[in-house]
Write an enzyme that holds these catalytic residues in place. Sequence first.
Site, short mmCIF file in Angstrom:
data_model
loop_
_atom_site.label_atom_id
_atom_site.label_comp_id
_atom_site.label_asym_id
_atom_site.label_seq_id
_atom_site.Cartn_x
_atom_site.Cartn_y
_atom_site.Cartn_z
N THR A 1 9.97 3.07 -1.40
CA THR A 1 11.06 3.89 -1.94
C THR A 1 12.19 4.02 -0.93
OG1 THR A 1 9.44 5.15 -3.24
CG2 THR A 1 11.61 6.13 -2.94
N HIS B 1 -23.90 5.10 19.77
CA HIS B 1 -22.74 4.32 19.33
C HIS B 1 -21.93 3.83 20.53
CE1 HIS B 1 -23.14 4.84 15.06
NE2 HIS B 1 -23.00 6.17 15.08
N PRO C 1 0.82 -1.20 0.00
CA PRO C 1 0.00 0.00 0.00
C PRO C 1 0.86 1.26 0.00
CG PRO C 1 -0.70 -1.56 1.70
CD PRO C 1 0.61 -2.05 1.20
N PRO C 2 0.28 2.40 -0.35
CA PRO C 2 1.05 3.65 -0.33
C PRO C 2 1.51 3.99 1.08
CG PRO C 2 -0.98 3.91 -1.59
CD PRO C 2 -1.07 2.57 -0.91
N GLY C 3 2.74 4.50 1.18
CA GLY C 3 3.24 4.97 2.46
C GLY C 3 3.89 3.92 3.33
N THR C 4 4.11 2.72 2.81
CA THR C 4 4.69 1.66 3.63
C THR C 4 6.21 1.63 3.57
OG1 THR C 4 4.28 0.13 1.79
CG2 THR C 4 2.67 0.16 3.58
N GLY C 5 6.84 2.49 2.78
CA GLY C 5 8.30 2.59 2.78
C GLY C 5 8.99 1.88 1.65
N GLU D 1 -24.26 9.92 18.89
CA GLU D 1 -22.92 9.47 19.29
C GLU D 1 -22.98 8.67 20.59
OE1 GLU D 1 -20.61 9.64 17.23
OE2 GLU D 1 -21.56 11.05 15.84
#
Length: 622
Positions: free
Chosen positions: A205, A424, A199-203, A421
């Site tokens: 690069t 919930h 997924p995006p942002g998992t490191g 709320e």
Amino acid sequence: MDRKTHINFWYIVAAILAIVLLQNYLARLALIQVIPYSQFQTLLHDGAIDDLTIGKDTITGTFRKTGDSLQTQFSTVRIDPQFAEELAKAGVKYQGAADNSFLTTILSWVLPTLLFFGIWMFLIRRLAGQSGFEGGLMSIGKSRAKVYVETEVKVTFADVAGVDEAKVELKEVVDFLKDPVSHGRLGAKVPKGVLLVGPPGTGKTLLARAIAGEAGVPFFSISGSEFVEMFVGVGAARVRDLFDQARKKAPAIIFIDELDALGRARGAFSVGGHDEKEQTLNQLLVELDGFDSTSGIILLAATNRPEILDPALLRSGRFDRQVLIDRPDRKGRIDILAVHVRKVKLDADVKLEEVAALTPGFTGADLANLVNEAALIATRHNAETIALADFTAAIERIVAGLEKRNRLLNPHEREVVAHHEMGHALVAMALPQTDPVQKISIIPRGIGSLGYTIQRPIEDRFLMTRAELQNKLCVLLAGRAAEAIAFKEISTGAADDIRKATDIARSIVTRYGMEPSLGNVAYEAETSPYLQPIAGPMQEAATPYSETTADKIDQAVRHITDEAFTQAKAILQDHRDVLLEGARLLLQKETLDKDELQPFVARMQQTAGRSSDQPASTTRVA
């Protein structure tokens, strides 16, 4: 002879030719004598000239008898014959003067040419700049990969946390780049290509740069979108140029980020022409087949869309190894937080284990953003250090959005939101196997949220039972149930809850096979499974079941959601006094944390103990 020396040689040849031609022209001018027009008439009358060439303004010819003079040719400027006759009668020596139009003629040709050439160069440079050709059109086929040499890549495996399994697997690549001889002593070959998927942002690069930093080799980094341009064949030329550069600096690493922009399946998801993308992909496939795995070149690529990649990229011999970089677990989040808090000042009471427990599902990029947000919040409060409360506020900012205290609701709307709320929260605290409630608030946040209830799991979960999913549905629909009990009507505030509940109920029926009446059958597939590339062009969406089955699915989904709503409404009806009192307190304070909610849990326990028709298995202590 290299290219630069070759170009300089031809410059010298061109200069010599220009000098020879100029000398020849000047020598010819020296043989021509300029005479007055009156002398020309005399010579003409005496028969001393020959081979006349009459032009519009000048007359040229040769002398019949030149004596010792080296000049054999003459030139004179013409004068009107009638005027010349009058001048001859007067006995006056006269000559014509040609208009000096040389400069005007040159400017009339040169200036428009320079103007059009300047406009053309300006437009072409702007077009080239907008298309990404930073060096102009002459650099179209050149790769724009950024080269990070060993002294510039400071990232190592110590700076990458939460992906221990991936680091172990990629350590082989580092060992091969450091010592390819000993690593291949048994005949083993390092993979030509390594695909980092996650997924995006998992490191992904960051991990690729860490490999280059550990190995100490040049690192060629380029995005997949930079290969594809408006001109057909440019991408393929850039692929060739990139691999040529890497071969000159081998051992080296080539990293292609967002590979899906370049390696999308041929013939799939395409609208209009796509020859350029296919040529670029074909050239990449040829280069992967062409270079030897012992040459010291490693191709790394990253993508978060592996399902749309061309199958030819993922076959053996090309991207041999596919490494999944998933969202970190609790231990991984602790390690990632430890990396990011090195440059901030933490309070002594802050424990990274507690922060990691509050952030399930966060990626490495999310955690880096969390630490930065917490530091910003502490700075706004003029604090000396970052406390756990700052991290909690940062989590709320990231998950729920920015607080909008200036959004004014009328009194009735505030009451509806408060009961919603609180519904919930009470159902979540009453049902077993649900995530603990951390905080509820009626302060608007984000784009459309008028209030929020935050539940954070106490541990990472990878499996869920049918009962847990049913309880999750009850919590989602409890807000609308609370509105129905308190006001005898419902509002649009539960729109997002209903959408989420419908998705869960439909997954129970169509994906998890948890509906007995429909059997253990998966009627819908997961939308984007990792590491499962598409086999061909995108097929038209079609339901793989009959209309009768579709009707049964719709009925089952509705039955599940109705059952959850009925159960939530029954719980709140049994604890109606607690619901109303909690809503009043929420209206006063606007925000309640888990400690302020504990008295309501005790009262619900007492009410459940006195009630004979409430099953004992439906309540618990939060």
